[in-house]
Enzyme design. Structure first.
Site, PDB file in Angstrom:
ATOM      1  N   ARG A 269       0.525  -1.110   0.176  1.00 54.79           N
ATOM      2  CA  ARG A 269      -0.139   0.066   0.228  1.00 54.79           C
ATOM      3  C   ARG A 269       0.800   1.681   0.236  1.00 54.79           C
ATOM      4  NH1 ARG A 269      -5.406   1.432   4.294  1.00 54.79           N
ATOM      5  NH2 ARG A 269      -6.028   0.012   2.271  1.00 54.79           N
TER       6      ARG A 269
ATOM      7  N   HIS B  11      -7.743   1.184  -5.903  1.00 51.53           N
ATOM      8  CA  HIS B  11      -8.150  -0.287  -4.122  1.00 51.53           C
ATOM      9  C   HIS B  11      -9.018  -0.925  -5.483  1.00 51.53           C
ATOM     10  CE1 HIS B  11      -7.890  -1.122  -0.513  1.00 51.53           C
ATOM     11  NE2 HIS B  11      -8.444  -0.545  -0.117  1.00 51.53           N
TER      12      HIS B  11
ATOM     13  N   GLN C 105     -10.020  -4.000  -2.723  1.00 50.02           N
ATOM     14  CA  GLN C 105     -11.257  -3.457  -2.173  1.00 50.02           C
ATOM     15  C   GLN C 105     -12.676  -3.480  -2.737  1.00 50.02           C
ATOM     16  OE1 GLN C 105     -11.741  -1.758   0.595  1.00 50.02           O
ATOM     17  NE2 GLN C 105     -14.305  -1.674   0.154  1.00 50.02           N
TER      18      GLN C 105
ATOM     19  N   ASP D 211     -17.566   7.801   0.206  1.00 44.81           N
ATOM     20  CA  ASP D 211     -16.640   7.325   0.776  1.00 44.81           C
ATOM     21  C   ASP D 211     -15.970   8.312   1.114  1.00 44.81           C
ATOM     22  OD1 ASP D 211     -13.909   6.092   0.727  1.00 44.81           O
ATOM     23  OD2 ASP D 211     -12.550   6.238  -0.601  1.00 44.81           O
TER      24      ASP D 211
ATOM     25  N   CYS E 157     -16.491   1.802   1.923  1.00 48.18           N
ATOM     26  CA  CYS E 157     -15.070   0.582   1.894  1.00 48.18           C
ATOM     27  C   CYS E 157     -14.715   1.506   3.981  1.00 48.18           C
ATOM     28  CB  CYS E 157     -14.255   1.149   1.275  1.00 48.18           C
ATOM     29  SG  CYS E 157     -13.052   2.596   1.423  1.00 48.18           S
TER      30      CYS E 157
ATOM     31  N   ARG F 297     -13.649  -8.292   2.270  1.00 46.75           N
ATOM     32  CA  ARG F 297     -12.027  -8.310   1.924  1.00 46.75           C
ATOM     33  C   ARG F 297     -11.373  -9.393   2.629  1.00 46.75           C
ATOM     34  NH1 ARG F 297      -9.881  -2.501   2.198  1.00 46.75           N
ATOM     35  NH2 ARG F 297      -8.381  -4.393   1.033  1.00 46.75           N
TER      36      ARG F 297
HETATM   37  N1   CP Z   1     -10.851  -0.251   2.987  1.00 47.75           N
HETATM   38  C1   CP Z   1      -9.453  -0.100   3.630  1.00 47.75           C
HETATM   39  O1   CP Z   1      -9.316  -0.317   2.466  1.00 47.75           O
HETATM   40  O2   CP Z   1      -9.325  -0.109   4.741  1.00 47.75           O
HETATM   41  P1   CP Z   1      -8.211   0.297   5.802  1.00 47.75           P
HETATM   42  O3   CP Z   1      -7.537   1.130   4.752  1.00 47.75           O
HETATM   43  O4   CP Z   1      -8.214   0.174   7.228  1.00 47.75           O
HETATM   44  O5   CP Z   1      -7.329  -0.559   5.310  1.00 47.75           O
HETATM   45  N1  NVA Z   2      -9.997   6.671  -0.555  1.00 48.38           N
HETATM   46  C1  NVA Z   2      -9.478   6.144   0.817  1.00 48.38           C
HETATM   47  C2  NVA Z   2     -10.000   4.824   1.007  1.00 48.38           C
HETATM   48  C3  NVA Z   2      -9.633   4.120   2.133  1.00 48.38           C
HETATM   49  C4  NVA Z   2      -9.444   3.178   2.401  1.00 48.38           C
HETATM   50  C5  NVA Z   2      -8.389   6.314   1.240  1.00 48.38           C
HETATM   51  O1  NVA Z   2      -7.426   6.483   0.183  1.00 48.38           O
HETATM   52  O2  NVA Z   2      -7.536   7.155   1.659  1.00 48.38           O
END
Ligand code: CP
Ligand code: NVA
Length: 304
Positions: A104, A131, A134, A223, A263, A291
């Site tokens: 990530r 993502h 997700q 989101d 999410c 997930r």
């Molecule tokens: N939805 C999601 O990716 O959650 P986290 O950022 O907690 O991993």
């Molecule tokens: N759009 C959000 C998603 C978190 C899972 C971010 O990138 O922070």
């Protein structure tokens, strides 16, 4: 045989995604029935995080354990991605120790570069662009709630961010219709929109009015207004997105059977109200649980 990375849904056609979703559903049913097979016994996944996480970290680490393997959590403090060491060397060296890498980070180009030099599969656990893990869990959740992925109309309300871009990629694979209501200056990635238009499968419509997007939708998604890395803009974004909230009034315009997705993490009272996220149409905790199952499907697909 070439290794299988999981970098973006644009790299997959419907059949490939369905294969992963079928594995995920089977593993979920097995877990619920108390049956365990350990197809990844002896394999270790390295998980690199340059941004915080609850769901992604737990689902990958627990998923690996449940599949009989292990995981190793690494922060940037240890590896100094691209600073202490070149991405090329990190990819090559990690491949000598590990069976796969989940990352990530911010730039998609860094994930792509890591995948280029790693001889083991690389899985994208979120970038500023997409993502994909997700959205696999999201698609699984939509199906579980009785909807056909060919036939849904999806409403996206809020920021045209990484999660929105990935839903657009899913529209290309499955051929569904998605309408995104985003404030000016916060539209999704134009190239992703163009890819759907060129593919002749799926339909993406961009509007400014959230009501136009919500009307008749079977899936209503939002989101955070401020994604990880954008914290300095939070105050300004609260102002720009104020009318892009999923609330009871907006939800009334959707199909009465509509499900509401997020999410998580959610900012209750900002992009979504308490009564909606805690209400009968919300499936956010199913989505979060999935997930785990979706990640196991992806792990089996890439590492199995
Ligand atoms: N939805 C999601 O990716 O959650 P986290 O950022 O907690 O991993
Ligand atoms: N759009 C959000 C998603 C978190 C899972 C971010 O990138 O922070």
């Amino acid at each position: 045989m070439a290794k299988i990375d999981f970098l973006s849904l644009l790299d997959f056609e419907r059949a490939g995604l369905d294969e992963i979703l079928e594995k995920a559903a089977r593993l979920k049913a097995e877990l619920r029935a108390g049956r365990r097979s350990e197809p990844l016994r002896g394999q270790v996944l390295g998980v690199i995080f340059h941004k915080p996480s609850l769901r992604t970290r737990i689902s990958f680490e627990v998923g690996m354990q449940q599949l009989g393997g292990g995981s190793l959590y690494i922060t940037d403090q240890e590896i100094g991605f691209g600073k202490r060491e070149a991405i090329k060397d990190i990819g090559a060296v990690m491949s000598r120790f590990l069976s796969g890498i989940m990352i990530r980070t911010f730039a998609q180009s860094h994930v792509d570069e890591l995948a280029r030099w790693a001889s083991v599969p690389v899985i994208n656990g979120l970038t500023d662009w997409v993502h994909p893990c997700q959205i696999m869990a999201d698609l699984m959740t939509v199906r579980e709630h009785g909807f056909d992925l060919d036939a849904i109309r999806v409403a996206w309300i809020g920021d045209g961010n990484n999660v929105a871009n990935t839903w657009i990629h899913a529209a290309r694979a499955y051929g569904f219709e998605i309408t995104l209501a985003c404030p000016a200056g916060h539209d999704p990635d134009p190239e992703s929109v163009a890819r759907v238009q060129q593919s002749g499968r799926g339909k993406v419509t961009l509007v400014r009015d959230p009501r136009e997007a919500a009307r008749g939708a079977q899936v209503v998604i939002t989101d955070t207004w401020t994604s990880m890395g954008q914290e300095a803009e939070a105050q300004e974004r609260r102002r720009q997105f104020a009318s892009y909230q999923v609330n009871r009034e907006l939800l009334k315009l959707a199909d009465p059977r509509a499900i509401v997705m997020h999410c998580l993490p959610a900012h209750r009272g900002e992009e979504i109200t308490d009564d909606v996220i805690d209400g009968p149409q919300s499936v956010v905790y199913d989505e979060a649980e999935n997930r785990l199952h979706a990640q196991k499907g992806i792990l089996l697909h890439c590492l199995g």
